[in-house]
Motif scaffolding. Structure first.
Motif, PDB file in Angstrom:
ATOM      1  N   GLY A   1       3.901   1.583   2.323  1.00  0.00           N
ATOM      2  CA  GLY A   1       3.136   1.847   1.103  1.00  0.00           C
ATOM      3  C   GLY A   1       2.338   0.650   0.622  1.00  0.00           C
ATOM      4  N   ASP A   2       2.478  -0.470   1.308  1.00  0.00           N
ATOM      5  CA  ASP A   2       1.666  -1.650   1.015  1.00  0.00           C
ATOM      6  C   ASP A   2       0.592  -1.759   2.094  1.00  0.00           C
ATOM      7  OD1 ASP A   2       3.507  -2.243  -0.945  1.00  0.00           O
ATOM      8  OD2 ASP A   2       4.237  -4.098  -0.033  1.00  0.00           O
ATOM      9  N   ASP A   3      -0.534  -2.333   1.742  1.00  0.00           N
ATOM     10  CA  ASP A   3      -1.553  -2.614   2.746  1.00  0.00           C
ATOM     11  C   ASP A   3      -2.388  -3.785   2.250  1.00  0.00           C
ATOM     12  OD1 ASP A   3      -2.979  -2.413   5.095  1.00  0.00           O
ATOM     13  OD2 ASP A   3      -3.675  -0.367   4.736  1.00  0.00           O
TER      14      ASP A   3
ATOM     15  N   SER B   1       3.749  -8.378  -2.907  1.00  0.00           N
ATOM     16  CA  SER B   1       4.030  -7.148  -3.646  1.00  0.00           C
ATOM     17  C   SER B   1       5.413  -7.281  -4.289  1.00  0.00           C
ATOM     18  CB  SER B   1       3.982  -5.942  -2.703  1.00  0.00           C
ATOM     19  OG  SER B   1       4.988  -6.051  -1.714  1.00  0.00           O
ATOM     20  N   ASP B   2       5.785  -6.291  -5.118  1.00  0.00           N
ATOM     21  CA  ASP B   2       7.048  -6.427  -5.851  1.00  0.00           C
ATOM     22  C   ASP B   2       8.268  -6.065  -5.006  1.00  0.00           C
ATOM     23  OD1 ASP B   2       6.717  -3.735  -5.730  1.00  0.00           O
ATOM     24  OD2 ASP B   2       6.947  -3.345  -7.875  1.00  0.00           O
ATOM     25  N   GLY B   3       8.069  -5.874  -3.704  1.00  0.00           N
ATOM     26  CA  GLY B   3       9.211  -5.766  -2.797  1.00  0.00           C
ATOM     27  C   GLY B   3       9.889  -7.109  -2.601  1.00  0.00           C
TER      28      GLY B   3
ATOM     29  N   ALA C   1      -2.677  -4.393  -1.765  1.00  0.00           N
ATOM     30  CA  ALA C   1      -2.479  -3.148  -2.516  1.00  0.00           C
ATOM     31  C   ALA C   1      -1.084  -2.605  -2.263  1.00  0.00           C
ATOM     32  CB  ALA C   1      -3.526  -2.114  -2.089  1.00  0.00           C
ATOM     33  N   ASP C   2      -0.436  -2.170  -3.339  1.00  0.00           N
ATOM     34  CA  ASP C   2       0.909  -1.601  -3.261  1.00  0.00           C
ATOM     35  C   ASP C   2       0.838  -0.203  -3.862  1.00  0.00           C
ATOM     36  OD1 ASP C   2       3.511  -0.793  -3.719  1.00  0.00           O
ATOM     37  OD2 ASP C   2       4.148  -2.642  -4.713  1.00  0.00           O
ATOM     38  N   GLY C   3       0.808   0.808  -3.001  1.00  0.00           N
ATOM     39  CA  GLY C   3       0.815   2.193  -3.470  1.00  0.00           C
ATOM     40  C   GLY C   3       2.102   2.471  -4.231  1.00  0.00           C
TER      41      GLY C   3
ATOM     42  N   ARG D   1      14.655  -2.824  -1.588  1.00  0.00           N
ATOM     43  CA  ARG D   1      14.487  -1.441  -2.023  1.00  0.00           C
ATOM     44  C   ARG D   1      13.032  -1.016  -2.142  1.00  0.00           C
ATOM     45  NH1 ARG D   1      14.000  -2.427  -7.697  1.00  0.00           N
ATOM     46  NH2 ARG D   1      15.178  -4.255  -8.305  1.00  0.00           N
ATOM     47  N   ASP D   2      12.156  -1.713  -1.457  1.00  0.00           N
ATOM     48  CA  ASP D   2      10.741  -1.357  -1.485  1.00  0.00           C
ATOM     49  C   ASP D   2      10.061  -1.956  -0.249  1.00  0.00           C
ATOM     50  OD1 ASP D   2       8.334  -0.356  -2.364  1.00  0.00           O
ATOM     51  OD2 ASP D   2       8.221  -1.575  -4.191  1.00  0.00           O
ATOM     52  N   ASP D   3       8.862  -1.451   0.042  1.00  0.00           N
ATOM     53  CA  ASP D   3       8.044  -2.090   1.065  1.00  0.00           C
ATOM     54  C   ASP D   3       7.756  -3.520   0.605  1.00  0.00           C
ATOM     55  OD1 ASP D   3       7.828   0.556   2.117  1.00  0.00           O
ATOM     56  OD2 ASP D   3       6.194   0.928   0.708  1.00  0.00           O
TER      57      ASP D   3
END
Ligand code: MN
Length: 312
Positions: free
Chosen positions: A131-133, A259-261, A148-150, A294-296
């Motif tokens: 979900g990140d790119d 990102s917030d991962g 970007a973090d969807g 708990r996240d990408d």
């Protein structure tokens, strides 16, 4: 991956050997670890081997053929460093090892004013959509980076992030704030995304930054770290007033975006010498030790090319 990039057969063969050596090393010395592969542009492949194993007190010693602690031939690291076009390793006893090897099609020239980038961008669950790119566009003396973090993770998050990358790559001459504004429309109808556009202007010694949502960015200069400001919101849904901020950039500065991962309270204090390594090594260490789980996760690290750490 090497074949899908249509790299020449001899290079694919080298990559096969190096990945096998790196994976064998992980099993033998650390018991487990991760191999992270990514294309760099269209003609290069990057291999990161990351572990939390016992580490090496003296990586240079381990690089010399014949030296091994596991009673084996000891050709692993030395072999990988000879196969690779760029090689770097960072190891700490008790914390683990990150090995970087890049494989490049000969004759590719890198402009001297460009940015050296390190990147780790991995989904929460291996094999799932990420979900990140991110994307980078190089202008004459400026580099623009999108992260970007969807929202959420999985396929719908990946769709939003992809849409942001497409919009970004279609508007290469805008300012960072202009880029962010231009992505709001294309992201309507998706889940939306947190994103930030960073422009490193090496000639003028400034970084211009515009962010919406949970993307963290900071500029490291030796012992000091300066965080960059993002506004709350979700591009494609709730767009705040888009603002652009400027920060000083020096030839030796290092940019870190994530990102917030990744936990926001990471520090490099416990990693002597890490800031001087290749940006990919820094990204891999941050990912290894500060991911939330708990996240990408995406970590981008950038530095001016003339200050490139590591040996090639
Ligand atoms: Mn996220």
């Amino acid at each position: 991956l090497a074949q899908s990039l249509r790299l020449p057969e001899p290079l694919v063969g080298k990559i096969e050997l190096a990945v096998t050596e790196a994976a064998t090393n992980l099993l033998k010395h650390a018991g487990q670890g991760k191999i992270i592969l990514r294309p760099v542009g269209r003609s290069m492949l990057e291999l990161l081997a990351v572990d939390k194993g016992p580490g090496m007190a003296d990586p240079d010693k381990c690089l010399r053929d014949g030296y091994s602690t596991a009673g084996t031939a000891g050709t692993g690291l030395g072999a990988i460093s000879r196969l690779a076009d760029l090689f770097d390793v960072y190891s700490q006893p008790g914390k683990g090892t990150v090995l970087l090897a890049q494989f490049d099609v000969p004759s590719k020239t890198i402009p001297s004013n460009s940015l050296v980038l390190g990147a780790v961008c991995v989904p929460l669950t291996e094999g799932d959509a990420c979900g990140d790119d991110w994307s980078v566009i190089e202008h004459a003396s400026r580099s623009q980076l999108l992260l970007a973090d969807g929202i959420g993770h999985g396929v719908l998050a990946a769709e939003a992030a992809e849409r942001a990358v497409e919009a970004f790559e279609k508007s290469p001459h805008r300012s960072p704030a202009g880029c962010v504004e231009a992505m709001h429309g294309p992201l309507r109808g998706t889940r939306g995304a947190s994103l930030a556009v960073t422009e490193i202007d090496q000639m003028n010694g400034v970084v211009r930054y515009s962010g919406v949502g949970n993307i963290a960015g900071c500029i490291l200069n030796g012992q000091t770290a300066r965080s960059m400001v993002s506004h709350n919101g979700t591009v494609g849904h709730q767009m705040p007033r888009v603002q652009e901020f400027q920060y000083p950039w020096q030839p030796g500065s290092t940019l870190v975006l994530h990102s917030d991962g990744l936990l926001s309270r990471w520090k490099l204090d416990g990693y002597p010498g890490l800031l001087a390594r290749h940006p990919s090594i820094i990204a891999a260490v941050l990912h290894r030790d500060f991911q939330r789980g708990r996240d990408d996760v995406t970590v981008l690290v950038g530095r001016s090319a003339n200050r490139n750490g590591g040996s090639s």
